[in-house]
Design an enzyme around this catalytic site. Structure first.
Site, PDB file in Angstrom:
ATOM      1  N   CYS A 134       0.886  -1.500  -0.207  1.00  0.00           N
ATOM      2  CA  CYS A 134       0.236  -0.007  -0.235  1.00  0.00           C
ATOM      3  C   CYS A 134       1.003   1.319  -0.087  1.00  0.00           C
ATOM      4  O   CYS A 134       0.750   2.212  -0.899  1.00  0.00           O
ATOM      5  CB  CYS A 134      -0.750  -0.087   1.070  1.00  0.00           C
ATOM      6  N   VAL A 138       0.324   4.902  -2.247  1.00  0.00           N
ATOM      7  CA  VAL A 138      -0.628   6.569  -1.808  1.00  0.00           C
ATOM      8  C   VAL A 138       0.354   6.951  -2.225  1.00  0.00           C
ATOM      9  O   VAL A 138      -0.379   7.849  -2.301  1.00  0.00           O
ATOM     10  CB  VAL A 138      -0.431   5.831  -0.497  1.00  0.00           C
TER      11      VAL A 138
END
Lengths: 490, 480
Positions: A134, A138
């Site tokens: 992630c 991001v």
């Protein structure tokens, strides 16, 4: 506020009364609770799917000398390794560039540089597939540029294959990660390998996200029996089912890189899973020389027939007598044992392709796939499953639930019980509460041994599944019947 | 403490050479980074020379986890009557669901919650933020699981990166639900290992729980809390009865099979007994400063350490407890003697190497030694200097100490030291078993346990014997 007033605010430790507990214990099994449970919009409880990089790592493990490389937080890498190791009871090597807070601020290029350099010189891989967690997704790390820069900077050799895939966990599931990674590996390895008019005469097999190495071996065995030369892509069968001979091999198997490179010139490519290879197979269809087909996982007789017929057609081969005999034996086993399964209701959960396969098999047995549940799937899948259920009288009254989790399934089991549940280990809580046996098929299986070694596809797989289910039902009868109903024969 | 007897074939020079030869395979920068983390043990010095709690060297294949793992898996997850929300994408919650073996009592889904609760973040949550979803989720969870005693919100990487304010949501919902809603900013990218996750979790207990409840019954002179026992394989259930048998009153357990309201009322106890120093020393120190509660480290692995610990505990209390302790020691000696007599003949003179987490790389040494097994190498995934300082005196001179050891290094060290057993984690297990080396998972007790207390030692001894002496190892070499 005075100190005394503050102290007064401190509340006593409380205990629930047994009446309260009893009330809730019964309430969570009711129709009323089920309605509330199905009405939730934000909370997910006991999902039956994992995140993208896990699927990417399965692919990255399946090539010869390939070292999976996680760009992102080290905790993710440890979770993926543990997950595979628990399921296969095998080592699962993967490394990581261990991004931390400064990485979040400055981006992960420095980590990637150092990580690639160290991983390459310590573990001497032939390929380093890179995929993301992630965190870099991001903050928007540019993998294309970073890997290019790492090579320009001399961190790793220019000619070291470094396929990479963006695998954000907040999008899709492990199946999408599998899809993105295998496409990336094939794109990388087949670049400039296509030769006009060349045909290797081989079959490419993409198994999809399959935690059953027995299935992969079964596909290969079938090809051998039909005298079809093949390359299995992302072949984890030796990687995650290696022998114990006194020597640890970090790279115990996997698809040879030159075979993968030449796969673009194959006679045909088949994928054994639709939902974990969607974009890959689109690309293969465009770029690869030969025919390309997505086949359903060959659970049961008819889907195995379809696989054999398709292979026979693609390669102009006869189906050998041994396979015909195998088919006849499997059908014999099914007719012999149909009475133990016919009409029985099942709940099935797991990955879409697995679930389609299991439902197919159950319908062939005259069983009723009463609750079918996939915790992250598309409308397309729902339509496909609805059509499958509608294709048989045994599918009547059965329901397919998508984007529902295993806590939803618990409500279904409690309000509308079935006789067996088929899915992975995560179903064991609901199964125990509902007092319904769980037949472990799928991924992960982390509480039983060796199930990942026994194929559930092909004619032999049908016999295994059937035996597992029928014999468990018979065990239950023997263990629970009153004395006067206990008999020698069943 | 008496220095360990030297182990045959182990010397400082040999160990230092082994380290040098192993790290020679690393690129210069990685070698320089790794060198301070490995050393030959010098039991007599006051500060262990091995450096720790620094960033993982990228690419070396560390076995470490992240802050979320330390928060969800270690500190919060074992509290049985709370709903622990893995806030963010689906993976973290799935991988940490049921994979630590922190067993708990209660009725699952009714009074205990060994389930995976997650907000399963999607792209839109990243773009628009997840606070509104979190608020809704907490309401839904409380409605569907009404007997929960509170919720913890454990944030995953994206939550911190997109600037969500879980603290504000938790505060609002705590008021609305009138029960604990505790935020824990344990994003996986924070810190260098699980360890910061422990610390952050301790801080959230400090800020949001401790002191907010009180026990109904009057405080007594023998009230204690059991800190840093996570009930792996039922450890708490083997340790607590011993403390009760010596006359102590265990008021709360942090956090194995724990209950949040009792944890919140712990500030009234007379003594905190801490097993896993690494993960919970922070709150012991807070309670010491704020409420004058002393704390004491103890070790319930193997009879030698159990007896030593019980006597240390007795020193904190009156003669009644002291007498009880001697009685208990006397009572269990024959049982322990029988265990040692059964297993030691098959284990005496064997060696083992360890690489584990919070306390086990030092705390279990005595239990092995009770069985005649010597430890030739040990190290931690995520320890700090104070852990290594506590380790050095437990190990013989010249033995190998490694911090955050990489897969490559551990393999090389094991190849050279040839232990009869390796005790480490699931990721390491099959690497060594493939090489024909007996192995036990020492995080999860390899699905066995408990290993704590008298009851646990018997199981530990059986398991070590079973691992080392299984006839299956004799089949590894094929005759052809």
């Amino acid at each position: 506020m005075s100190e005394a007033a503050v102290v007064e605010k401190v509340r006593n430790v409380t205990e629930h009364t047994s009446e309260e507990v009893e009330k809730v214990k019964n309430w969570i099994n009711t129709e009323e609770y089920k309605e509330k449970n199905f009405a939730r919009e934000a909370l997910v409880v006991n999902p039956a799917h994992a995140c993208q990089p896990l699927g990417a790592q399965m692919v990255a493990s399946g090539f010869e000398g390939s070292l999976p490389f996680v760009h992102g937080s080290q905790g993710c890498a440890s979770y993926f390794r543990s997950t595979f190791t628990r399921h296969f009871r095998e080592p699962s090597a993967a490394t990581c560039d261990a991004m931390t807070e400064d990485g979040a601020v400055f981006g992960g290029q420095n980590n990637l540089f150092e990580g690639l350099e160290n991983a390459y010189s310590i573990y001497k891989p032939k390929m380093i597939p890179v995929y993301t967690t992630c965190m870099p997704e991001v903050i928007g790390d540019d993998l294309t540029a970073f890997i290019r820069n790492a090579k320009n900077d001399g961190r790793i050799p220019e000619d070291l294959p470094t396929p990479y895939a963006n695998t954000p966990s907040f999008n899709g599931t492990h199946l999408h990660g599998y899809d993105s990674m295998i496409k990336a590996v094939l794109q990388n390895l087949t670049t400039d390998q296509k030769v006009e008019d060349k045909c290797t005469g081989k079959l490419n097999i993409i198994p999809g996200f399959d935690g059953n190495v027995g299935n992969l071996r079964e596909y290969k065995r079938i090809c051998d029996m039909m005298d079809i030369p093949y390359t299995m892509l992302a072949d984890i069968s030796d990687v995650f089912d290696s022998g114990c001979d006194g020597e640890y091999k970090m790279y115990p198997g996997g698809t040879k890189l030159e075979d993968a490179a030449d796969s673009i010139n194959a006679k045909a490519t088949i994928s054994m899973q639709k939902y974990s290879t969607t974009s890959t197979m689109k690309w293969v269809g465009r770029e690869f020389s030969g025919a390309s087909e997505i086949l359903p996982m060959p659970f049961g007789i008819k889907k195995t027939d379809d696989l054999l017929l398709k292979l026979a057609e693609l390669f102009g081969k006869e189906i050998p007598a041994e396979l015909k005999a195998e088919r006849a034996r499997a059908v014999d086993a099914m007719t012999d044992a149909h009475q133990y399964i016919h009409g029985k209701k099942f709940a099935i959960f797991g990955d879409p392709d697995y679930v389609i396969g299991i439902v197919t098999f159950l319908l062939e047995m005259g069983a009723r796939p009463w609750h079918v549940l996939v915790s992250r799937a598309t409308k397309k899948f729902q339509k496909e499953m609805d059509a499958l259920l509608a294709s048989s009288m045994y599918g009547e009254g059965c329901t397919c639930y998508v984007n529902k989790d295993l806590w939803h399934m618990r409500s279904l089991l409690m309000t509308d019980p079935v006789e067996g549940i088929i899915g992975d280990t995560h179903g064991k809580w609901a199964a125990r509460d509902a007092k319904i046996p769980l037949f472990r098929v799928g991924f992960p299986i982390i509480d039983r041994v060796n199930l990942h070694r026994t194929p559930v596809v092909g004619y032999n797989g049908a016999i295994s599944l059937l035996s597992m289910i029928a014999n468990k039902f018979l065990d239950i009868t023997d263990e629970t019947c009153e004395d006067q109903w206990f008999e020698m024969m069943r | 403490m008496k220095e360990r007897k030297p182990i045959e074939g182990i010397s400082i020079e040999k160990t230092e050479k082994l380290i040098k030869d192993t790290l020679a395979h690393f690129p210069d920068k990685a070698r320089e980074k790794r060198e301070p983390h490995v050393g030959a043990n010098e039991p007599s010095v006051s500060s262990c020379a091995v450096k720790s709690n620094r960033k993982v060297v990228p690419g070396v294949m560390s076995q470490r986890g992240c802050a979320y793992a330390g928060a969800k898996g270690v500190v919060w997850g074992p509290i049985r009557d709370m709903i622990h929300v893995s806030h963010g994408p689906v993976g973290c919650g799935v991988y940490s669901w049921g994979t630590r073996r922190n067993l708990m009592q209660g009725i699952p889904g009714v009074t205990s919650f060994p389930l995976d609760f997650t907000s399963d973040f999607q792209e839109r949550d990243i773009v628009y933020g997840g606070d509104i979803k979190l608020e809704k989720l907490i309401r839904e969870a409380d409605e569907l699981f009404p007997l929960n005693k509170g919720l913890s919100v454990l944030s995953e990487c994206p939550v911190g990166l997109i600037g969500d304010d879980i603290n504000a949501v938790a505060k609002k919902m705590e008021k609305e639900l009138d029960k604990f809603v505790i935020p824990c900013n344990c994003e996986g990218f924070r810190g260098v290992s699980q360890s910061l996750g422990h610390h952050i979790s301790n801080d959230s207990i400090r800020d949001h729980a401790i002191g907010k409840r009180k026990f109904v019954e009057k405080a007594g002179p023998y009230d204690i809390a059991l800190i840093g026992d996570y009930n792996i394989g039922g450890d708490v259930w083997a340790a607590k009865p011993i403390l009760e048998e010596i006359g102590l009153n265990v008021k709360s357990i942090w956090t194995g099979d724990g209950e949040i309201e009792k944890i919140a009322a712990t500030h009234s106890v007379k003594l905190n007994l801490i097993h896993c120093y690494r993960s919970m020393n922070y709150m012991c120190k807070v309670m010491e400063e704020k409420w004058d509660i002393p704390w004491l480290e103890y070790n319930f692995f193997g009879p030698t350490k159990i007896e030593e610990s019980l006597r240390n505990i007795a020193e904190c209390f009156d003669d009644k407890i002291k007498k009880n302790v001697e009685k208990v020691i006397k009572k269990y000696r024959p049982m322990m003697k029988a265990v040692v007599e059964e297993y030691k003949p098959r284990l005496d003179g064997k060696t083992a190497m360890l690489f584990v987490g919070g306390l086990r790389p030092r705390h279990t040494v005595g239990a092995y030694e009770d069985l005649g097994v010597q430890i030739t190498g040990t190290g931690y995934e995520f320890a700090h200097q104070d852990d290594y300082d506590r380790t050095a005196p437990e190990m013989a001179k010249g033995t190998l100490i490694y911090d955050d050891v990489s897969e490559f290094e551990l393999e090389e060290y094991v190849k050279e030291l040839k232990p009869d057993l390796v005790g480490s984690g699931i990721k390491e297990k099959y690497v060594f078993q493939k090489a024909g080396i007996p192995f036990r998972q020492m995080h999860s007790w390899d699905y066995s346990g408990p290993y704590h207390g008298y009851e646990g030692f018997e199981i530990f001894a059986r398991d070590v014997d079973m691992a080392i002496n299984s006839p299956t190892w004799g089949l590894v070499k094929s005759p052809f």
